[in-house]
Scaffold this motif. Sequence first.
Motif, short mmCIF file in Angstrom:
data_model
loop_
_atom_site.label_atom_id
_atom_site.label_comp_id
_atom_site.label_asym_id
_atom_site.label_seq_id
_atom_site.Cartn_x
_atom_site.Cartn_y
_atom_site.Cartn_z
N GLY A 19 17.53 6.00 6.20
CA GLY A 19 18.13 6.33 7.49
C GLY A 19 17.17 6.89 8.52
O GLY A 19 17.59 7.39 9.56
N VAL A 20 15.86 6.83 8.25
CA VAL A 20 14.86 7.23 9.25
C VAL A 20 14.63 6.04 10.18
O VAL A 20 14.49 4.90 9.74
CB VAL A 20 13.54 7.65 8.58
N LYS A 21 14.61 6.31 11.46
CA LYS A 21 14.26 5.30 12.45
C LYS A 21 13.12 5.78 13.34
O LYS A 21 12.19 5.04 13.63
CB LYS A 21 15.49 4.96 13.31
N ARG A 22 13.21 7.04 13.77
CA ARG A 22 12.19 7.62 14.65
C ARG A 22 11.34 8.61 13.85
O ARG A 22 11.86 9.43 13.10
CB ARG A 22 12.85 8.37 15.80
N VAL A 23 10.05 8.55 14.06
CA VAL A 23 9.13 9.50 13.44
C VAL A 23 8.47 10.30 14.55
O VAL A 23 7.74 9.75 15.37
CB VAL A 23 8.06 8.80 12.58
N MET A 24 8.78 11.60 14.61
CA MET A 24 8.15 12.48 15.60
C MET A 24 6.76 12.83 15.08
O MET A 24 6.62 13.66 14.18
CB MET A 24 8.99 13.74 15.79
N GLU A 35 2.17 -0.75 13.93
CA GLU A 35 1.88 -2.09 13.43
C GLU A 35 3.16 -2.76 12.94
O GLU A 35 3.70 -2.39 11.90
CB GLU A 35 0.86 -2.01 12.28
N PRO A 36 3.72 -3.71 13.70
CA PRO A 36 5.00 -4.32 13.32
C PRO A 36 5.01 -4.92 11.92
O PRO A 36 6.05 -4.96 11.26
CB PRO A 36 5.19 -5.41 14.38
N GLU A 37 3.85 -5.35 11.42
CA GLU A 37 3.82 -5.99 10.10
C GLU A 37 4.12 -5.01 8.97
O GLU A 37 4.59 -5.42 7.91
CB GLU A 37 2.45 -6.63 9.85
N ILE A 38 3.88 -3.75 9.19
CA ILE A 38 4.00 -2.80 8.07
C ILE A 38 4.79 -1.54 8.42
O ILE A 38 4.93 -0.66 7.58
CB ILE A 38 2.61 -2.37 7.55
N ASN A 39 5.34 -1.43 9.64
CA ASN A 39 6.04 -0.18 9.98
C ASN A 39 7.49 -0.17 9.54
O ASN A 39 8.19 0.83 9.73
CB ASN A 39 5.93 0.12 11.48
N ALA A 40 7.99 -1.26 8.99
CA ALA A 40 9.37 -1.35 8.47
C ALA A 40 10.42 -1.01 9.53
O ALA A 40 11.51 -0.56 9.20
CB ALA A 40 9.54 -0.43 7.26
N THR A 63 0.85 -1.19 0.00
CA THR A 63 0.00 0.00 0.00
C THR A 63 0.89 1.24 0.00
O THR A 63 2.10 1.17 0.21
CB THR A 63 -0.89 0.03 1.25
N LEU A 64 0.26 2.37 -0.21
CA LEU A 64 1.02 3.62 -0.16
C LEU A 64 1.71 3.75 1.20
O LEU A 64 2.88 4.15 1.28
CB LEU A 64 0.09 4.80 -0.42
N LEU A 69 5.81 3.82 1.74
CA LEU A 69 6.47 4.98 2.35
C LEU A 69 7.29 4.56 3.56
O LEU A 69 8.44 5.02 3.73
CB LEU A 69 5.42 6.02 2.74
N ASN A 70 6.75 3.69 4.40
CA ASN A 70 7.50 3.24 5.58
C ASN A 70 8.81 2.57 5.19
O ASN A 70 9.86 2.83 5.79
CB ASN A 70 6.64 2.27 6.39
N LYS A 71 8.77 1.71 4.20
CA LYS A 71 9.98 1.00 3.77
C LYS A 71 11.02 1.98 3.21
O LYS A 71 12.23 1.84 3.48
CB LYS A 71 9.63 -0.06 2.73
#
Length: 672
Positions: free
Chosen positions: A56-61, A77-82, A43-44, A48-50
């Motif tokens: 180099g993104v790990k944390r999303v504020m 969601e661990p299945e799709i948060n990459a 999905t979109l 985007l998460n992947k």
Amino acid sequence: MVKANLLSPGQYQRHFRSPKQVVNNQPIKGVRAAVTGLASEETLASYLNKRLAEIGVKRVMAIPGDYIAEWVATLDEPEINAGLIRVHPNNEMLATYAADGYGRAANGNTVGCVAFTYGVGALNAAQAFAGAHVEQVPLVLINGSPSNAQFNSQRDQGILWHHMFDGSQTDLRIFQQLTQSAVRIDNPAYAPDLIDSALTACITESKPVYIEIANTLENMSVQPVSERPLLIRSPIPQDQQALDDAVSYIWEVLQGAHNLVLMGGVELARQNLQDKFETLFNALQAPYVTSLLGKGLLSEVDAGPWFCGVYNGKNSQQNVQDLIKRSDVLLSLGVLETDFNFTGVAAADYSPGSEDGLPIDGQIEARMGAVKINSVCSRAEDNEIYWGNIELAPLLDALISKAQTAALPNAPFAGLSEGTPWEIPPATDFSGDDQITWDSFKSLLSNNYLQTFGAAETPLILADTGLSFYALNNLKVPQNGYIAQLSWGAIGYSPAASYGAKLALDDQGINRRVVSISGDGAISESINTLGTIAQLGLNNVIFVMANGVFAIEQFLVNAQAFADTPDAPQFEALTQVPQTALWDWVKLAEGFGGVGYEVTTNAELTAVLEKLREEDYPDPAIPSGPCATGTGSGCCDFAGTTPTAGKSTFTLVAVRNVCKDLPSNVRWKLED
């Protein structure tokens, strides 16, 4: 009559359906399944998460609002948060400062990311994004937007949907001016190309980008990431003839140099070129300095013999100023020229016989994809030489190849004539009974705290805009270990940026404490960031120079107010910070879940620094309130894992330093 929903299914359900119409936590009939039910389909949101994780993104504020909530929910969601981790900050400006600090703390390896909702969220971050753009910080804003249908509804029916300024896509137009690339995704067919384009621009130019996602699109199918190439830095291909021409001319100039000095700047760090820079000055056998914005380009803690300090105009140590003055060729690489970088000069140009410009005769500048050789260095018939298409990385490679093949005739070149790059008086120079001054604070912080660590653990310093970043410019710091907004200069940046920096270090496996130094006027703009630091369980240290004055403003308006003479003018009323005189700093720290101290004398500061060394990890904040220890009547249950306090908490130290005091390295202004 409206015949189709203008909201996403999830929003429609939240806004217009009763909980009774939701059975067993499943959406009502007709509402599309949540994205977690589509794990096998790209999905979109999952795309985007992947891609964010890839660069180099790990944390999303993330501060969720209804236009962005469905994408933010995928981060849990661990299945799709990459592998992305959601962090919930206090407000959008502070969240962006934190993401900015995340992008700086491990230059070339980390990218900051924030996620906000339209209008009220994203526009609150605009100022902070402007600063990231000016200072070349890799940063991504994911902004949830009204859908095409909602914009059309405003146009055709006059319905102004919440958070919209009007129907002219205001957020996109504003961020087009503040970012390297700003895209709007309102058709899933375009999503992979637009996302990849924006994120490639982010890591290539080391600048912020903006991705706007139209409402209702998050769960729609897109081309899988696996079918597309990896995202990599993609600078403009270097024109070989132009590079050869520039390198040949530069080498000719260097061969005639008698007092060659290199200056390294922030672009080397942002492009992860520190190793190439180190190889170059070693091969040239030439001393180097950094600009203040480039401080920490390489480790100063275990610096080699060629490091000669930080050049910050008239704020520099005298031995560093002398080195620059006697240089006949200054090879400047990746230096962003700003008035704060070169404080005390009216122009960044050489003007023979004038004290208003930089004290530099010959200069070669390579930055922002171009090279310039001034008229002092060039051949008489050429005047100034300029190439507008020279990238830093291939230029460094070519110069290294030259230097390793043939030594310059006058190498090795002399460094500092006397002293060290860190001319800080010993702590014994200051009486324990005396009130703290800027100079005693720096001495005690350096000698009694920072230098007690090994090279691998020396803390990272964030110096806030103002006297902080000037006063502390000769502290000994590790690589990437000094963060300050030397160009944009937002007062209050450092406390929030400090927790982003700490998260970046942790994510890179780097065990360093993070120390922020601000004035009380500065921290009053970002005080509630303390709650986020406590929530995350970070052992950051926040020093506040709490003397009730915007000292940098008075310094700029009329520095003579700091003079110790009977006729010195009074401080301007506008420079007073009246509210902080009402604050109990110790209770304030405790109220946010931290540990607080207030110190006035050098002896009191020494005692606190000793505690900081011995108690590196204060106990974590303890949740309080009627639902803090478990669920009960009226308490909320949360799906998934709720972020809780971590292994430690912050320490806030209010330093009651002398109000009418300037750091010794800026007192030159009293003589002007």
